[in-house]
Design an enzyme around this catalytic site. Structure first.
Site, PDB file in Angstrom:
ATOM      1  CE1 TYR A   1      -3.463  -2.662   0.311  1.00  0.00           C
ATOM      2  CE2 TYR A   1      -3.562  -2.407   2.448  1.00  0.00           C
ATOM      3  CZ  TYR A   1      -4.031  -2.916   1.474  1.00  0.00           C
ATOM      4  OH  TYR A   1      -5.083  -4.048   1.360  1.00  0.00           O
TER       5      TYR A   1
ATOM      6  CG  LEU B   1     -18.860   1.288   4.286  1.00  0.00           C
ATOM      7  CD1 LEU B   1     -18.141   2.727   5.083  1.00  0.00           C
ATOM      8  CD2 LEU B   1     -20.167   1.293   4.854  1.00  0.00           C
TER       9      LEU B   1
ATOM     10  NE  ARG C   1     -12.824  -2.530  -3.514  1.00  0.00           N
ATOM     11  CZ  ARG C   1     -11.653  -2.670  -3.466  1.00  0.00           C
ATOM     12  NH1 ARG C   1     -10.996  -1.711  -3.288  1.00  0.00           N
ATOM     13  NH2 ARG C   1     -11.194  -3.857  -3.439  1.00  0.00           N
TER      14      ARG C   1
HETATM   15  N1  LIG Z   1      -7.573  -8.371   0.965  1.00  0.00           N
HETATM   16  C1  LIG Z   1      -7.739  -7.407  -0.012  1.00  0.00           C
HETATM   17  O1  LIG Z   1      -7.817  -7.703  -1.003  1.00  0.00           O
HETATM   18  C2  LIG Z   1      -8.283  -5.866   0.207  1.00  0.00           C
HETATM   19  C3  LIG Z   1      -8.862  -5.243  -0.831  1.00  0.00           C
HETATM   20  C4  LIG Z   1      -9.250  -3.797  -0.502  1.00  0.00           C
HETATM   21  C5  LIG Z   1      -9.167  -3.593   1.064  1.00  0.00           C
HETATM   22  N2  LIG Z   1      -8.428  -4.098   2.099  1.00  0.00           N
HETATM   23  C6  LIG Z   1      -8.506  -3.664   3.432  1.00  0.00           C
HETATM   24  O2  LIG Z   1      -9.765  -3.215   3.785  1.00  0.00           O
HETATM   25  C7  LIG Z   1      -9.658  -1.917   4.300  1.00  0.00           C
HETATM   26  C8  LIG Z   1     -11.092  -1.022   3.819  1.00  0.00           C
HETATM   27  O3  LIG Z   1     -11.179  -0.777   2.658  1.00  0.00           O
HETATM   28  P1  LIG Z   1     -12.327  -0.991   1.841  1.00  0.00           P
HETATM   29  O4  LIG Z   1     -12.237  -0.400   0.564  1.00  0.00           O
HETATM   30  O5  LIG Z   1     -13.109  -2.216   2.152  1.00  0.00           O
HETATM   31  O6  LIG Z   1     -12.951   0.292   2.497  1.00  0.00           O
HETATM   32  P2  LIG Z   1     -14.653   0.463   2.610  1.00  0.00           P
HETATM   33  O7  LIG Z   1     -14.610   0.918   4.207  1.00  0.00           O
HETATM   34  O8  LIG Z   1     -15.379  -0.398   1.980  1.00  0.00           O
HETATM   35  O9  LIG Z   1     -14.733   1.905   2.024  1.00  0.00           O
HETATM   36  C9  LIG Z   1     -13.854   2.979   2.036  1.00  0.00           C
HETATM   37  C10 LIG Z   1     -14.607   4.207   1.441  1.00  0.00           C
HETATM   38  O10 LIG Z   1     -15.831   4.339   1.998  1.00  0.00           O
HETATM   39  C11 LIG Z   1     -16.115   5.847   2.237  1.00  0.00           C
HETATM   40  N3  LIG Z   1     -16.838   6.057   3.644  1.00  0.00           N
HETATM   41  C12 LIG Z   1     -18.105   6.452   3.570  1.00  0.00           C
HETATM   42  N4  LIG Z   1     -18.433   6.489   4.956  1.00  0.00           N
HETATM   43  C13 LIG Z   1     -17.651   6.086   5.754  1.00  0.00           C
HETATM   44  C14 LIG Z   1     -17.330   5.663   7.071  1.00  0.00           C
HETATM   45  N5  LIG Z   1     -18.409   6.139   7.935  1.00  0.00           N
HETATM   46  N6  LIG Z   1     -16.346   5.011   7.426  1.00  0.00           N
HETATM   47  C15 LIG Z   1     -15.263   4.748   6.762  1.00  0.00           C
HETATM   48  N7  LIG Z   1     -15.497   5.014   5.281  1.00  0.00           N
HETATM   49  C16 LIG Z   1     -16.248   5.557   4.629  1.00  0.00           C
HETATM   50  C17 LIG Z   1     -14.502   6.508   2.610  1.00  0.00           C
HETATM   51  O11 LIG Z   1     -14.963   7.798   2.226  1.00  0.00           O
HETATM   52  P3  LIG Z   1     -13.732   8.765   2.052  1.00  0.00           P
HETATM   53  O12 LIG Z   1     -12.896   8.472   0.719  1.00  0.00           O
HETATM   54  O13 LIG Z   1     -14.620  10.032   1.522  1.00  0.00           O
HETATM   55  O14 LIG Z   1     -13.100   8.955   3.330  1.00  0.00           O
HETATM   56  C18 LIG Z   1     -13.918   5.624   1.565  1.00  0.00           C
HETATM   57  O15 LIG Z   1     -14.005   6.193   0.098  1.00  0.00           O
HETATM   58  C19 LIG Z   1      -8.400  -1.335   3.643  1.00  0.00           C
HETATM   59  O16 LIG Z   1      -7.964  -0.056   4.336  1.00  0.00           O
HETATM   60  C20 LIG Z   1      -7.632  -2.611   3.609  1.00  0.00           C
HETATM   61  O17 LIG Z   1      -6.731  -2.751   4.709  1.00  0.00           O
HETATM   62  C21 LIG Z   1      -8.386  -5.450   1.758  1.00  0.00           C
END
Ligand SMILES: NC(=O)c1ccc[n+]([C@@H]2O[C@H](COP(=O)([O-])OP(=O)(O)OC[C@H]3O[C@@H](n4cnc5c(N)ncnc54)[C@H](OP(=O)(O)O)[C@@H]3O)[C@@H](O)[C@H]2O)c1
Length: 331
Positions: free
Chosen positions: A56, A206, A208
């Site tokens: 990352y 969420l 993403r």
């Molecule tokens: N193993 C894998 O293949 C893999 C893949 C992806 C992610 N991950 C892990 O999962 C973690 C989470 O990532 P994700 O993509 O799954 O994130 P997510 O929580 O599904 O989405 C994050 C996005 O949601 C938005 N959002 C809206 N309201 C929110 C709230 N109350 N709290 C948090 N976010 C909010 C954020 O906004 P803003 O942009 O406006 O801040 C951001 O753009 C990553 O950081 C990573 O560690 C793992």
């Protein structure tokens, strides 16, 4: 903060973990000071699970976490680290390397960047198609014996891979996408994980940001933001998916909660073996996300949420066609 065990073989962690990826990569520019303040706020609120990957921001995320943890008690934090993705100088993805020598090499750099003697959970971010999972997991198991890793995890692995890996060394958790919009694991992967006592750290709860309640068609995406390429964020797919969010909003409002909170609460409600990772990179988003722990969903609420977003209602796949074709979990 409520805590949960990561399956039968993993550590106890906060019921919600903080995913730090977006603070360094893939979701457009992030504010460094606000990212660190968000990690501090999470730790102060009792979040103990921090998720990262060495790729990352090509090491940036681990260095950021190290800075955020300076002066904090290392023992109170569970650091979950992914390895294996290869990046070029422009951030492009070159493939995956999970050969034994690569595992040892990645881990050596990670320990140095994080400024720690051991990683709590170590996992390949993706399976390396040229290396049997037994070899990759066997090497991490050696690192466990050497005291540099505490628990072994997997990411986006299918049921059969999970069983093979678990036969080599107990797997603490499978990190995989799971949300109201992405329920693919329910058919085979989740039952396999449960049979083995493997916990789930759910990402994309969420979707993403798509079902975070703050997305709109007008939101401009920066260059390098992967959502420029994710099918669910494109054209008519986006229209259909945002219509689902409006249906969720109705349910959320009737509960006095936000869309993000009911989406996270739904994942939490799927079982005590579920630990959602939230991708908050600002304190306001973090505080909203942690508010999901206060949302008590009744069976009727759950039925309403699943009616608002029926299984398979998502328009578009969760990754682009190339990624979908290489994901072990999608085989
Ligand atoms: N193993 C894998 O293949 C893999 C893949 C992806 C992610 N991950 C892990 O999962 C973690 C989470 O990532 P994700 O993509 O799954 O994130 P997510 O929580 O599904 O989405 C994050 C996005 O949601 C938005 N959002 C809206 N309201 C929110 C709230 N109350 N709290 C948090 N976010 C909010 C954020 O906004 P803003 O942009 O406006 O801040 C951001 O753009 C990553 O950081 C990573 O560690 C793992």
């Amino acid at each position: 903060m409520i805590s949960r065990s990561l399956g039968s073989h993993g550590p106890r962690v906060s019921a919600i973990g903080l995913g730090c990826m977006g603070m360094s990569d893939l979701y457009g520019p992030a504010n460094r000071a606000e990212s660190i303040a968000t990690i501090h706020a999470a730790l102060d609120a009792g979040v103990t699970l921090l998720d990262t990957g060495d790729y990352y921001g090509s090491g940036h995320n681990e260095l950021l976490i190290r800075e955020a943890l300076a002066g904090r008690n290392r023992e109170s934090v569970v650091l979950s680290v992914k390895f294996g993705a290869l990046r070029d100088t422009a951030g492009g993805f070159l493939g995956v390397d999970a050969r034994p020598a690569a595992v040892k090499n990645f881990l050596a750099y990670t320990l140095r960047r994080l400024g720690t003697d051991s990683v709590d959970i170590y996992r390949p971010g993706r399976l390396d198609p040229t290396v049997p999972v037994e070899e990759t997991v066997g090497t991490i198991a050696e690192m466990v014996k050497a005291g540099h890793v505490r628990y072994v995890g997997l990411s986006e692995a299918g049921a059969e891979t999970l069983r093979r890996a678990h036969a080599v060394h107990p797997i603490a958790d499978l990190q995989i996408e799971y949300s109201l919009l992405s329920r693919g694991i329910e058919a085979e992967i989740l039952p396999a994980a449960r049979a083995l006592g493997v916990g789930i750290t759910a990402y994309g709860v969420l979707s993403r940001g798509l079902i975070g309640g703050h997305w709109s068609k007008e939101r401009a995406l920066a260059k390098g933001d992967i959502r420029n390429f994710l099918p669910r964020f494109q054209g008519e797919n986006l229209d259909q998916n945002l219509a689902l969010v409006e249906a969720l909003r109705e349910v959320a409002e009737s509960k006095g909660a936000t869309v993000a909170q009911v989406a996270i609460a739904w994942v939490l409600s799927r079982g005590d073996d579920m630990v959602p990772l939230v991708g908050a990179r600002r304190r306001d988003r973090l505080s909203e996300a942690l508010g999901a722990l206060e949302v008590a969903l009744t069976p009727r609420d759950i039925a309403r949420l699943e009616k608002a977003v029926p299984r398979d209602a998502a328009a578009g796949d969760r990754y682009d066609a190339r990624q979908m074709s290489v994901l072990d979990s999608e085989r």
